[in-house]
Design an enzyme around this catalytic site. Sequence first.
Site, PDB file in Angstrom:
ATOM      1  N   PRO A 219      -1.243  -3.172   4.020  1.00 12.04           N
ATOM      2  CA  PRO A 219      -2.246  -4.156   3.605  1.00 12.04           C
ATOM      3  C   PRO A 219      -1.599  -5.497   3.255  1.00 12.04           C
ATOM      4  O   PRO A 219      -0.466  -5.544   2.807  1.00 12.04           O
ATOM      5  CB  PRO A 219      -2.892  -3.537   2.368  1.00 12.04           C
ATOM      6  CG  PRO A 219      -2.054  -2.381   1.980  1.00 12.04           C
ATOM      7  CD  PRO A 219      -1.226  -2.001   3.151  1.00 12.04           C
ATOM      8  N   THR A 221      -0.632  -7.945   5.180  1.00 11.22           N
ATOM      9  CA  THR A 221       0.366  -8.514   6.075  1.00 11.22           C
ATOM     10  C   THR A 221      -0.230  -9.530   7.039  1.00 11.22           C
ATOM     11  O   THR A 221       0.467 -10.056   7.891  1.00 11.22           O
ATOM     12  CB  THR A 221       1.073  -7.413   6.888  1.00 11.22           C
ATOM     13  OG1 THR A 221       0.082  -6.499   7.353  1.00 11.22           O
ATOM     14  CG2 THR A 221       2.073  -6.670   6.027  1.00 11.22           C
ATOM     15  N   LYS A 223      -3.291  -9.125   8.996  1.00 12.89           N
ATOM     16  CA  LYS A 223      -3.983  -8.615  10.181  1.00 12.89           C
ATOM     17  C   LYS A 223      -5.320  -9.329  10.387  1.00 12.89           C
ATOM     18  O   LYS A 223      -5.650  -9.761  11.492  1.00 12.89           O
ATOM     19  CB  LYS A 223      -4.194  -7.097  10.058  1.00 12.89           C
ATOM     20  CG  LYS A 223      -2.873  -6.336   9.975  1.00 12.89           C
ATOM     21  CD  LYS A 223      -3.060  -4.841   9.899  1.00 12.89           C
ATOM     22  CE  LYS A 223      -3.624  -4.398   8.565  1.00 12.89           C
ATOM     23  NZ  LYS A 223      -2.733  -4.656   7.425  1.00 12.89           N
ATOM     24  N   THR A 224      -6.073  -9.442   9.295  1.00 11.98           N
ATOM     25  CA  THR A 224      -7.348 -10.143   9.377  1.00 11.98           C
ATOM     26  C   THR A 224      -7.128 -11.589   9.801  1.00 11.98           C
ATOM     27  O   THR A 224      -7.831 -12.124  10.660  1.00 11.98           O
ATOM     28  CB  THR A 224      -8.049 -10.116   8.011  1.00 11.98           C
ATOM     29  OG1 THR A 224      -8.043  -8.777   7.531  1.00 11.98           O
ATOM     30  CG2 THR A 224      -9.463 -10.623   8.111  1.00 11.98           C
ATOM     31  N   HIS A 439      13.859   4.584 -24.028  1.00  9.60           N
ATOM     32  CA  HIS A 439      13.381   5.032 -22.721  1.00  9.60           C
ATOM     33  C   HIS A 439      13.836   4.060 -21.618  1.00  9.60           C
ATOM     34  O   HIS A 439      14.422   4.479 -20.620  1.00  9.60           O
ATOM     35  CB  HIS A 439      11.854   5.146 -22.761  1.00  9.60           C
ATOM     36  CG  HIS A 439      11.227   5.501 -21.457  1.00  9.60           C
ATOM     37  ND1 HIS A 439      10.768   6.768 -21.168  1.00  9.60           N
ATOM     38  CD2 HIS A 439      10.992   4.767 -20.347  1.00  9.60           C
ATOM     39  CE1 HIS A 439      10.264   6.784 -19.960  1.00  9.60           C
ATOM     40  NE2 HIS A 439      10.388   5.577 -19.435  1.00  9.60           N
ATOM     41  N   GLU A 440      13.584   2.783 -21.838  1.00 12.43           N
ATOM     42  CA  GLU A 440      13.969   1.797 -20.828  1.00 12.43           C
ATOM     43  C   GLU A 440      15.484   1.753 -20.650  1.00 12.43           C
ATOM     44  O   GLU A 440      15.975   1.629 -19.530  1.00 12.43           O
ATOM     45  CB  GLU A 440      13.439   0.404 -21.189  1.00 12.43           C
ATOM     46  CG  GLU A 440      11.909   0.282 -21.188  1.00 12.43           C
ATOM     47  CD  GLU A 440      11.264   0.782 -19.911  1.00 12.43           C
ATOM     48  OE1 GLU A 440      11.842   0.582 -18.816  1.00 12.43           O
ATOM     49  OE2 GLU A 440      10.194   1.398 -19.999  1.00 12.43           O
ATOM     50  N   HIS A 443      16.610   4.233 -18.203  1.00  9.87           N
ATOM     51  CA  HIS A 443      16.467   3.791 -16.808  1.00  9.87           C
ATOM     52  C   HIS A 443      17.635   2.881 -16.413  1.00  9.87           C
ATOM     53  O   HIS A 443      18.224   3.025 -15.348  1.00  9.87           O
ATOM     54  CB  HIS A 443      15.166   2.988 -16.632  1.00  9.87           C
ATOM     55  CG  HIS A 443      13.930   3.815 -16.650  1.00  9.87           C
ATOM     56  ND1 HIS A 443      13.746   4.903 -15.838  1.00  9.87           N
ATOM     57  CD2 HIS A 443      12.775   3.682 -17.353  1.00  9.87           C
ATOM     58  CE1 HIS A 443      12.543   5.418 -16.060  1.00  9.87           C
ATOM     59  NE2 HIS A 443      11.933   4.696 -16.978  1.00  9.87           N
ATOM     60  N   ASP A 515       6.692   7.740 -14.375  1.00  8.12           N
ATOM     61  CA  ASP A 515       8.025   7.910 -13.777  1.00  8.12           C
ATOM     62  C   ASP A 515       8.111   9.244 -13.055  1.00  8.12           C
ATOM     63  O   ASP A 515       8.597   9.340 -11.932  1.00  8.12           O
ATOM     64  CB  ASP A 515       9.104   7.917 -14.872  1.00  8.12           C
ATOM     65  CG  ASP A 515       9.164   6.604 -15.641  1.00  8.12           C
ATOM     66  OD1 ASP A 515       8.730   5.583 -15.085  1.00  8.12           O
ATOM     67  OD2 ASP A 515       9.645   6.626 -16.793  1.00  8.12           O
TER      68      ASP A 515
HETATM   69  P1  ADP Z   1      -4.601  -7.663   6.002  1.00 13.03           P
HETATM   70  O1  ADP Z   1      -5.797  -7.873   6.855  1.00 13.03           O
HETATM   71  O2  ADP Z   1      -3.372  -7.310   6.787  1.00 13.03           O
HETATM   72  O3  ADP Z   1      -4.801  -6.740   4.845  1.00 13.03           O
HETATM   73  P2  ADP Z   1      -5.067 -10.395   5.339  1.00 13.03           P
HETATM   74  O4  ADP Z   1      -5.041 -11.021   6.676  1.00 13.03           O
HETATM   75  O5  ADP Z   1      -6.392 -10.128   4.757  1.00 13.03           O
HETATM   76  O6  ADP Z   1      -4.209  -9.067   5.331  1.00 13.03           O
HETATM   77  O7  ADP Z   1      -4.210 -11.295   4.352  1.00 13.03           O
HETATM   78  C1  ADP Z   1      -4.703 -11.722   3.112  1.00 13.03           C
HETATM   79  C2  ADP Z   1      -4.181 -13.112   2.787  1.00 13.03           C
HETATM   80  O8  ADP Z   1      -2.779 -13.121   2.621  1.00 13.03           O
HETATM   81  C3  ADP Z   1      -4.453 -14.102   3.892  1.00 13.03           C
HETATM   82  O9  ADP Z   1      -5.709 -14.686   3.748  1.00 13.03           O
HETATM   83  C4  ADP Z   1      -3.333 -15.106   3.709  1.00 13.03           C
HETATM   84  O10 ADP Z   1      -3.658 -16.047   2.712  1.00 13.03           O
HETATM   85  C5  ADP Z   1      -2.200 -14.261   3.200  1.00 13.03           C
HETATM   86  N1  ADP Z   1      -1.323 -13.837   4.297  1.00 13.03           N
HETATM   87  C6  ADP Z   1      -1.107 -12.560   4.690  1.00 13.03           C
HETATM   88  N2  ADP Z   1      -0.246 -12.514   5.718  1.00 13.03           N
HETATM   89  C7  ADP Z   1       0.082 -13.770   6.005  1.00 13.03           C
HETATM   90  C8  ADP Z   1       0.944 -14.374   6.984  1.00 13.03           C
HETATM   91  N3  ADP Z   1       1.616 -13.632   7.864  1.00 13.03           N
HETATM   92  N4  ADP Z   1       1.043 -15.703   7.003  1.00 13.03           N
HETATM   93  C9  ADP Z   1       0.363 -16.458   6.114  1.00 13.03           C
HETATM   94  N5  ADP Z   1      -0.450 -15.968   5.179  1.00 13.03           N
HETATM   95  C10 ADP Z   1      -0.593 -14.639   5.108  1.00 13.03           C
HETATM   96 ZN    ZN Z   2       9.928   4.805 -17.563  1.00 11.49          ZN
END
Ligand code: ADP
Ligand code: ZN
Length: 612
Positions: A219, A221, A223-224, A439-440, A443, A515
């Site tokens: 998510p 990255t 794609k949309t 605890h920390e 780690h 953890d």
């Molecule tokens: P996905 O569909 O992969 O979950 P989105 O396309 O919805 O991700 O990305 C959400 C937001 O993150 C975008 O509107 C943009 O602002 C930013 N973003 C994500 N990937 C890129 C990228 N490769 N280049 C520039 N902005 C990005």
């Molecule tokens: Zn911890």
Amino acid sequence: MVSPEKIPVLWSIVIMASPLPRLIPQSQKTSLFIAIALLLLLIVASAVIYYQRRQPLVKTIDYTQLSNLSRSAEAASLQIDGEVMTVTSKDGSLQRAIVPDSAAQKEIAEGFVKNNLPVQYQSLRPSPLSTALNWAIPLLTLAAFGFVGWRVYASMGGRGSDFTVVNGNGNQNVGFAEVAGVDEAKNELAETIEFLRDPERFGRLGGRAPRGILLSGPPGTGKTLLARAAANEAGVPFLSVSGSSFQEKFAGLGAARVRRLFAEARKLAPCVIFIDEIDALGRQRGRSNDSASADQDQTLNQLLIEMDGFNQTGGVVVIASTNRPDILDQALTRPGRFDREIAVNLADARGREEILKVHARGLILEPELDLQWIARGTPGFSGADLANLLNESAIAATRDNSDCIQRKHVEYARDKILMGAERRGFMMDDEERYATAVHEAGHVAVGLAVKNGDPIHKVSILPRGRALGVTQSLPERDRLMKKREYLEDQIAMLLGGRAAEQLLLDTMTAGASNDIERAVEIARKMVAEFGMSPLGPIHLGRADDPHSQALLDRIEHATSEIINAQMKRACEMVDASRPAIARLVEGLMERDTLEAEEIQECFGTADAQQAA
Ligand code: ADP
Ligand code: ZN
């Protein structure tokens, strides 16, 4: 939304008569609420009417009885309404006779007059109000059911906005220039854009038109963004719909929505249909026999039918995104459907820098602030995370009244994204702070002792998000390959907190639960997916595949062996660095947060000399 003109008159009466229309375009919950309110209203109204019309029972008698009654001492009064004559007796009971003949009526009435009893010419018929209500109630009931049905239908996608359409020259002007760090994906989409620009030419040349493209990757990255940019580059409309919006429908509605989506697309062609999270509707068919999954199968079948029905020059391209390509039904990826899969992965340091460049446009950064430095310090961040990072930095700078974004603002924002927001005003007492510090420190001690760990960047006992304390380690570089030793060290480090509790506090806290959960998750993957256990190279992919209980038991066993071994290791490491841990705990109690250099000071030379 459906415009009011489209609603049959009856419904619009109800809707206008009630203050509800403003509530309409909301969730299904609201419609349910409206439905209940309407029904309650009706029940109350019916009760009122019933009460109003309630009257003593009327006994029907014949003319002879009436005549006798009028002369008896029982009679108290007479009402005449047309041909209906009603006598009220002294005890309040009512008796009624039909007397069509006016001479006969007159005779009875005269009898009453003679005895000096009241005779009223009045109507015992229901008042106009109750007549109106009598008519209104069934109508209202009908309307209420109609309204509820329509609401449910509409919210289930029966009509109204199934999807959003953005025109090619729409306001969201994202082009390929705005998508960074995913050059391969952009290259792969170039041909699609070519096709969308001139579908006919593509057909004439005999090229096989790309109909379905699957963008797969984690998510955030982009794609949309890529799909939208592709439509914009080609200058065609972009129809976007979420795969999950086809779920939870009445049987058959999901399929109907698919049909409408494609009908609309054919009208707008050339265009791009974008289906976000297609895994929500494209899971393997026939998994179970329940009706929900049967309906989902139907929806998916419809999608397949629509895609098969494309003609080569139709100019509709379907782009779908998923982060679980492995669970998709295989029929989806057959030739002619989503036959091209483009992986959209997390960007490397160079790609992250490019993405930061895109989002830094319009922001004022201090000249020394180097995007490359930010990119190096954010391994594993997605494009969405990076956009968020700069946004949070800008907010921090504004709050600081600074006229530009400085390094410290970016660091603050990164901590917030990695570890959750600081919870100021949430006070721990000294005992809790001490336990958290120990605890920390556990780690940290393990994180520094293991060979393959990521460098420790910061440790803090300021509560953030749901955690009371945090130890932050960041990989120096992007890890493409995770070795067994790295995973084992990760588990040991996760268990370091609990190890310190046991050895130094002689107790256990619930704070270690997260953890432990993460450690077990890694261990189980090592056994069941990566084949890194005595069970050998096994892979237990899908949770719904049938597996023998014996195999599952062996996996659990091997998993806990790994956990136990790493727990033992963590304890040894904590035990070996007690003096350093004590120094670190002291520092944390004083200053809440220690940076890498301060941590080094606690663990540095002193212990090394002791060991020597
Ligand atoms: P996905 O569909 O992969 O979950 P989105 O396309 O919805 O991700 O990305 C959400 C937001 O993150 C975008 O509107 C943009 O602002 C930013 N973003 C994500 N990937 C890129 C990228 N490769 N280049 C520039 N902005 C990005
Ligand atoms: Zn911890």
